[in-house]
Write a protein that holds these residues in place. Structure first.
Motif, PDB file in Angstrom:
ATOM      1  N   LEU A  19      23.309 -20.620 -28.788  1.00  5.88           N
ATOM      2  CA  LEU A  19      23.847 -20.105 -27.647  1.00  5.88           C
ATOM      3  C   LEU A  19      22.959 -19.313 -26.795  1.00  5.88           C
ATOM      4  N   VAL A  20      21.890 -18.549 -27.472  1.00  6.27           N
ATOM      5  CA  VAL A  20      21.105 -17.693 -27.172  1.00  6.27           C
ATOM      6  C   VAL A  20      19.917 -18.668 -26.295  1.00  6.27           C
ATOM      7  N   LYS A  21      19.435 -19.796 -27.004  1.00  6.92           N
ATOM      8  CA  LYS A  21      18.563 -20.820 -26.389  1.00  6.92           C
ATOM      9  C   LYS A  21      19.396 -21.344 -25.066  1.00  6.92           C
ATOM     10  N   LEU A  22      20.750 -21.691 -25.204  1.00  5.94           N
ATOM     11  CA  LEU A  22      21.426 -22.102 -24.026  1.00  5.94           C
ATOM     12  C   LEU A  22      21.385 -21.040 -22.827  1.00  5.94           C
ATOM     13  N   GLN A  23      21.739 -19.913 -23.068  1.00  2.00           N
ATOM     14  CA  GLN A  23      21.557 -18.842 -22.085  1.00  2.00           C
ATOM     15  C   GLN A  23      20.233 -18.738 -21.409  1.00  2.00           C
ATOM     16  N   LYS A  24      19.201 -18.850 -22.314  1.00  2.00           N
ATOM     17  CA  LYS A  24      18.077 -18.827 -21.506  1.00  2.00           C
ATOM     18  C   LYS A  24      17.842 -20.027 -20.583  1.00  2.00           C
ATOM     19  N   GLU A  25      18.226 -21.005 -20.994  1.00  2.00           N
ATOM     20  CA  GLU A  25      18.270 -22.647 -20.180  1.00  2.00           C
ATOM     21  C   GLU A  25      19.234 -21.988 -18.774  1.00  2.00           C
ATOM     22  N   ILE A  26      20.316 -21.527 -19.051  1.00  2.00           N
ATOM     23  CA  ILE A  26      21.271 -21.404 -17.986  1.00  2.00           C
ATOM     24  C   ILE A  26      20.315 -20.550 -16.780  1.00  2.00           C
ATOM     25  N   ILE A  27      19.753 -19.225 -17.239  1.00  2.00           N
ATOM     26  CA  ILE A  27      18.865 -18.282 -16.544  1.00  2.00           C
ATOM     27  C   ILE A  27      17.846 -19.125 -15.788  1.00  2.00           C
ATOM     28  N   SER A  28      17.005 -19.790 -16.705  1.00  2.00           N
ATOM     29  CA  SER A  28      15.721 -20.009 -15.893  1.00  2.00           C
ATOM     30  C   SER A  28      15.920 -21.387 -15.130  1.00  2.00           C
ATOM     31  N   SER A  29      16.928 -22.095 -15.413  1.00  2.00           N
ATOM     32  CA  SER A  29      17.362 -23.366 -14.592  1.00  2.00           C
ATOM     33  C   SER A  29      18.281 -23.235 -13.541  1.00  2.00           C
ATOM     34  N   GLU A  30      18.797 -21.830 -13.444  1.00  2.00           N
ATOM     35  CA  GLU A  30      19.927 -21.473 -12.555  1.00  2.00           C
ATOM     36  C   GLU A  30      21.187 -22.350 -12.581  1.00  2.00           C
ATOM     37  N   LEU A  31      21.303 -22.694 -13.756  1.00  2.00           N
ATOM     38  CA  LEU A  31      23.040 -23.271 -14.009  1.00  2.00           C
ATOM     39  C   LEU A  31      23.989 -22.537 -13.593  1.00  2.00           C
ATOM     40  N   LYS A  32      25.123 -23.131 -13.519  1.00  2.00           N
ATOM     41  CA  LYS A  32      26.278 -22.481 -13.184  1.00  2.00           C
ATOM     42  C   LYS A  32      27.373 -23.112 -14.233  1.00  2.00           C
ATOM     43  N   LEU A  33      27.626 -22.369 -15.448  1.00  2.00           N
ATOM     44  CA  LEU A  33      28.341 -22.997 -16.455  1.00  2.00           C
ATOM     45  C   LEU A  33      29.911 -22.230 -16.416  1.00  2.00           C
ATOM     46  N   LEU A  34      30.695 -23.153 -16.371  1.00  2.00           N
ATOM     47  CA  LEU A  34      32.074 -22.587 -16.435  1.00  2.00           C
ATOM     48  C   LEU A  34      32.840 -22.980 -17.709  1.00  2.00           C
ATOM     49  N   VAL A  35      33.342 -22.129 -18.522  1.00  2.00           N
ATOM     50  CA  VAL A  35      34.115 -22.672 -19.527  1.00  2.00           C
ATOM     51  C   VAL A  35      35.488 -22.159 -19.417  1.00  2.00           C
ATOM     52  N   ILE A  36      36.665 -22.972 -19.532  1.00  2.00           N
ATOM     53  CA  ILE A  36      37.785 -22.680 -19.310  1.00  2.00           C
ATOM     54  C   ILE A  36      38.816 -22.832 -20.794  1.00  2.00           C
ATOM     55  N   LEU A  37      39.307 -21.867 -21.123  1.00  2.00           N
ATOM     56  CA  LEU A  37      39.936 -21.701 -22.328  1.00  2.00           C
ATOM     57  C   LEU A  37      41.272 -21.717 -22.228  1.00  2.00           C
ATOM     58  N   GLU A  38      42.274 -22.558 -22.417  1.00  2.00           N
ATOM     59  CA  GLU A  38      43.600 -22.534 -22.426  1.00  2.00           C
ATOM     60  C   GLU A  38      43.994 -22.938 -23.727  1.00  2.00           C
ATOM     61  N   GLY A  39      45.311 -22.669 -24.094  1.00  2.00           N
ATOM     62  CA  GLY A  39      45.832 -22.927 -25.341  1.00  2.00           C
ATOM     63  C   GLY A  39      47.412 -22.275 -25.390  1.00  2.00           C
ATOM     64  N   LEU A 139      33.689 -27.056 -18.328  1.00  2.00           N
ATOM     65  CA  LEU A 139      34.064 -27.617 -19.729  1.00  2.00           C
ATOM     66  C   LEU A 139      35.442 -27.013 -19.705  1.00  2.00           C
ATOM     67  N   LYS A 140      36.365 -27.832 -20.163  1.00  2.00           N
ATOM     68  CA  LYS A 140      37.641 -27.372 -20.247  1.00  2.00           C
ATOM     69  C   LYS A 140      38.364 -27.486 -21.568  1.00  2.00           C
ATOM     70  N   TYR A 141      38.825 -26.622 -22.525  1.00  3.93           N
ATOM     71  CA  TYR A 141      39.065 -26.684 -23.855  1.00  3.93           C
ATOM     72  C   TYR A 141      40.678 -26.076 -23.878  1.00  3.93           C
ATOM     73  N   TYR A 142      41.283 -26.875 -24.518  1.00  2.81           N
ATOM     74  CA  TYR A 142      42.846 -26.376 -24.784  1.00  2.81           C
ATOM     75  C   TYR A 142      42.955 -26.240 -26.498  1.00  2.81           C
ATOM     76  N   LEU A 143      43.181 -25.150 -26.810  1.00  5.15           N
ATOM     77  CA  LEU A 143      43.420 -24.756 -28.417  1.00  5.15           C
ATOM     78  C   LEU A 143      44.645 -25.014 -28.814  1.00  5.15           C
ATOM     79  N   ASP A 144      45.021 -25.774 -29.933  1.00  6.64           N
ATOM     80  CA  ASP A 144      46.451 -26.231 -30.098  1.00  6.64           C
ATOM     81  C   ASP A 144      46.512 -25.830 -31.558  1.00  6.64           C
TER      82      ASP A 144
END
Length: 252
Positions: A19-39, A139-144
């Protein structure tokens, strides 16, 4: 039992590094990551978010958990109060419940009109298409969880003094409206499982396993440098696409 717990702890630690590697990529590549958690209530959204964000930078990571809308917000365009919290370039934002409140708790508890509920489905497709076209990764996740497990967690919440802040009037209706929530969930997943922003269902019956599965799945959905492909196989079939077949056969 002890060795199993140690193994899961080890896997989670390795996933935190990813996850830290992912965040470094988000910052360096200027990504806009949105995770939706429902459930469902007590499905473990708060705990999942704590696991995801535990070792990430608070400057580039935000959790959005909105309270009841104000009188003015109720007169706004429905998506307006959510859109102001979307990630900017280089940010990772997690919505702990989202605009899908309209298709879930608002529908079941009568907090919106039938017209508002029906119009939501047309608007949300256009809204999310606009986001993905603008470069957002959605990314959309529904916790059941099962009805029995929910009841167990509700009782635990009542007893635990550290979980008192989680108790709400809505909790008391969760079991009573179990079938209504199931029907609302199924309709929501089927109508909003878009190609550009698909839903994934998470079997959250066992918290530690669900955390590992969801984080592994999230990491597989976004490309980043140095990804440990072998590590990201720990989903144990607990995360699956929200196809009509899966909704019918795997949801509680």
């Amino acid at each position: 039992m002890v060795s199993m717990k140690k193994e899961k702890k080890k896997i989670l630690h390795e996933l935190f590094i990813e996850l830290v590697k992912l965040q470094k990529e988000i910052i360096s590549s200027e990504l806009k990551l949105l995770v939706i958690l429902e459930g469902r209530d007590t499905a473990g959204k708060d705990g999942t978010i704590k696991r995801i964000t535990q070792h990430l930078s608070p400057r580039e990571t935000r959790v959005v958990a909105l309270s009841k809308p104000s009188d003015r917000q109720e007169r706004e365009w429905y998506f307006e109060r959510y859109s102001r919290h979307l990630p900017a370039s280089g940010e990772f934002v997690i919505f702990n419940r989202s605009w899908y409140n309209r298709a879930g708790v608002e529908k079941v508890m009568g907090f919106c009109t039938h017209k508002e509920y029906k119009s939501f489905f047309g608007e949300v497709e256009s809204f999310e298409k606009m986001l993905t076209d603008a470069g957002f990764i959605v990314l959309k996740y529904y916790l059941d969880i099962s009805k029995e497990e929910q009841l167990k967690r509700l009782k635990d919440r009542e007893k635990d003094p550290l979980k008192q802040w989680k108790i709400s009037p809505i909790d008391g209706k969760a079991q009573e409206h179990w079938k209504d929530y199931s029907e609302a969930r199924d309709t929501m997943l089927k109508k909003t499982n878009f190609i550009h922003a698909p839903w994934f269902i998470v079997n959250a019956e066992h918290k530690d396993d669900a955390h590992i599965a969801l984080i592994s799945h999230l990491l597989k959905r976004v490309k980043y440098h140095g990804r440990d492909e072998k590590l990201l196989t720990h989903d144990d079939n607990l995360v699956y696409p929200a196809s009509s077949e899966n909704i019918k056969e795997k949801c509680y």
